[in-house]
Write an enzyme that holds these catalytic residues in place. Structure first.
Site, PDB file in Angstrom:
ATOM      1  N   GLU A 111       1.177   6.630  -6.921  1.00 44.52           N
ATOM      2  CA  GLU A 111       0.103   7.609  -7.163  1.00 44.52           C
ATOM      3  C   GLU A 111       0.622   9.036  -7.006  1.00 44.52           C
ATOM      4  O   GLU A 111       0.317   9.899  -7.828  1.00 44.52           O
ATOM      5  CB  GLU A 111      -1.062   7.360  -6.204  1.00 44.52           C
ATOM      6  CG  GLU A 111      -1.853   6.115  -6.526  1.00 44.52           C
ATOM      7  CD  GLU A 111      -2.977   5.853  -5.540  1.00 44.52           C
ATOM      8  OE1 GLU A 111      -3.080   6.570  -4.529  1.00 44.52           O
ATOM      9  OE2 GLU A 111      -3.760   4.920  -5.799  1.00 44.52           O
ATOM     10  N   GLU A 140       0.837  -1.206   0.000  1.00 43.87           N
ATOM     11  CA  GLU A 140       0.000   0.000   0.000  1.00 43.87           C
ATOM     12  C   GLU A 140       0.871   1.255   0.000  1.00 43.87           C
ATOM     13  O   GLU A 140       0.539   2.257  -0.643  1.00 43.87           O
ATOM     14  CB  GLU A 140      -0.947   0.003   1.195  1.00 43.87           C
ATOM     15  CG  GLU A 140      -1.894   1.190   1.229  1.00 43.87           C
ATOM     16  CD  GLU A 140      -2.810   1.288   0.017  1.00 43.87           C
ATOM     17  OE1 GLU A 140      -2.966   2.402  -0.522  1.00 43.87           O
ATOM     18  OE2 GLU A 140      -3.377   0.259  -0.395  1.00 43.87           O
TER      19      GLU A 140
END
Length: 125
Positions: free
Chosen positions: A81, A74
């Protein structure tokens, strides 16, 4: 060997300390992300269940690896991102694909984590 190359390869306590500080800053940033908080909460719930159901040492090792792997993945997804957002503010298909691929990797690992959790916990219930 050139002295400037040698200096770049020399590790001092100050450089090592700075590396840990940067890593700590990265974790602080990651833990502010909503999806990371969901994974942390799931890891805490699973850990509590592990204590209640008295997991074996091997089961704990597997569980810790899966939880840490999920959190690490994650974190990498968030880094991808943020990097894509840094490079472009307008929609670009390749940027969207990079984000979707990273999110897909997290989803894939999350599904595997659920299956591993079921293999560990269902026989104990």
């Amino acid at each position: 060997m050139r002295s400037d190359l040698k200096d770049k390869r020399t590790y001092s306590a100050r450089r090592l300390t700075a590396s840990f500080r940067f890593a700590g800053n990265g974790l602080k940033m990651a833990f502010r992300e909503p999806n990371m908080r969901i994974h942390l909460a799931a890891g805490a719930i699973v850990s509590a269940a592990g204590f209640i159901l008295s997991l074996s040492r091997m089961e704990w090792c597997i569980l810790i690896l899966v939880i840490a792997g999920m959190l690490a993945l994650e974190t990498v997804n968030t880094a991808i991102e943020k990097t894509v957002d840094l490079v472009t503010e307008e929609y670009k298909p390749l940027a969207g694909m990079a984000k979707d691929l990273a999110a897909g990797a997290v989803l894939l690992f999350a599904c595997a984590a659920v299956i591993i959790g079921m293999i560990i916990f269902i026989p104990k219930l």
